[in-house]
Write an enzyme that holds these catalytic residues in place. Sequence first.
Site, short mmCIF file in Angstrom:
data_model
loop_
_atom_site.label_atom_id
_atom_site.label_comp_id
_atom_site.label_asym_id
_atom_site.label_seq_id
_atom_site.Cartn_x
_atom_site.Cartn_y
_atom_site.Cartn_z
N CYS A 110 9.06 8.49 -6.48
CA CYS A 110 9.83 8.60 -5.20
C CYS A 110 10.95 9.64 -5.43
O CYS A 110 11.66 10.17 -4.53
CB CYS A 110 10.36 7.35 -4.63
SG CYS A 110 9.43 5.85 -5.21
N HIS A 139 10.38 8.21 4.45
CA HIS A 139 10.33 8.54 3.29
C HIS A 139 9.15 8.91 2.67
O HIS A 139 8.15 8.15 2.15
CB HIS A 139 10.73 6.97 2.29
CG HIS A 139 10.72 7.24 0.94
ND1 HIS A 139 11.01 8.32 0.10
CD2 HIS A 139 10.58 6.14 -0.04
CE1 HIS A 139 11.12 8.20 -1.04
NE2 HIS A 139 10.93 6.65 -1.21
#
Lengths: 126, 386
Positions: free
Chosen positions: B84, B334
Amino acid sequence: MEGIPLFLKYDVSIQGYERFWEGLKAGEVWTTKCKKCGTIYYPPQRDCPNCLSSDMEWIKLKENGKIMTFSIVKQKPQGFDQEDYVVGIVRNEDNVDLMCWLKGIPKVGKDVKLTTDGKRVIGVVV
Amino acid sequence: MNKRVAVIGIGSSKFGRRNDVGIRELTWEAVREALIDAGLTQKDIQLNVIGSTAYRGTEIYPAPPASEYSGLVGKSPIRVEAACATGSAAAFTAINAVASGMADIVLAIGFDKMTEVDTSASLAIGGRGGNYLWEFHMYGTTFPTYYALYATRHMAVYGTTEEDMALASVKAHKYASLNEKAHLRNKVTVEEVLKSRPISWPIKLLDSSPISDGSSAAIFASEDAVRKLHAEPVWVKGIGYGSDTSSIASRGEWTGLKAAKDAAAMAYSSSHVSPTDVEYATVHDCFTIAEIMAYEDLGFAEKGKGAKLLRDGQTEKDGKVAVNLFGGLKAKGHPLGATGLAMIYEVVKQLREEAGPVQHSFKNYIGLTHNVGGTGHYAYVTVLGR
């Protein structure tokens, strides 16, 4: 439009870790300890990066522990299409922190007895 | 860093379920905007760094097709990955290429198209974001489960509540409603968050960032290039990185992320900035507990007092340190590879005072990005200033 599906089947090596997987079948949790510097590894390791030795011994972990934290898995991933399960982290009497599935009503700080269901470590809330 | 590095161009696509584009067209949206913003063409770019996790898309080696579509053939690419925090890893690589003197103008692009697979496949891929054999294989951990282990522990040790965590979601959705590029633009209430479907208790659907498609880009330049181009720079004042164990159980503590604390300490020391100097921050709020822990890990709040900072409204627009006024990962979306560069995009917009309805008021123009990879396996903190 639909893409071409990708099927991945895996062949996972567990060479050198047979003691762990045999232990699970017997309700026991085993891990490795470096004979040279005494470091305990969990998950077990065949090699000790601390002193560069590969002279490890298998030790049986003690069964009493305490719940450090947990989560109840409601939305399951591929491969776990089943009832809800509780993932926990337990600190045992050897001061080793282990992931496990918890059985019973979980609460942080509660005592558990570590066992297995043949495939994974289980912490039974006392 | 050997040489000063500036951000001279930024771009970002609209985030969301982008069935209208493939990975190439999605990437171009950010690249085009960044080139126009910097007043450059592809000819000016000396190196192209791409950050994409790519596991959830059909294009699992996406850097060449994305580069080709954007007219960047011959500018490498180097592809990097840090879960991430992939976008920040791309920025880190680009910044270092300039700081070392190897190149004067470097483009970093981050993107992911995550909605090409279904949710159960996505959870099985995210669940491998740790240590496959010793976590996912035996215990069926999902990505939300890992953060839920932190949430439960934070609640037990510091008395943080599900209501506190819900406040982070309410804040994120409120600001995303003002951001045309955000994935989720609906406002939510504390009650709605608390009543939303549990995913991995105590994390509920409305505590979680959505599964998004998106791209972001930033162009980094040396001081020489800034002077030659008469660019309006935002300077990279400092950067820090950190990491932690792959197995979450091995960390010994589950109330904060060591990787983020280490990255913050390094970024503060290299930029000569302290937590109280930071006026604007983007923090990695993939789940609501992550925002509360970020306040503590970055030193905005004392350990255990993160929820209080949120309750007191100190992280709202014009508060002590404004956080995630573009809607955060939680509501802006995201798309893993895009996130770190979207954070740089956001902080640069704010520092240039181009943030429209969510413009924060600055005194010293100090901003920061906090981007976490995996569940604290990687972290990057970058300090930016005018």
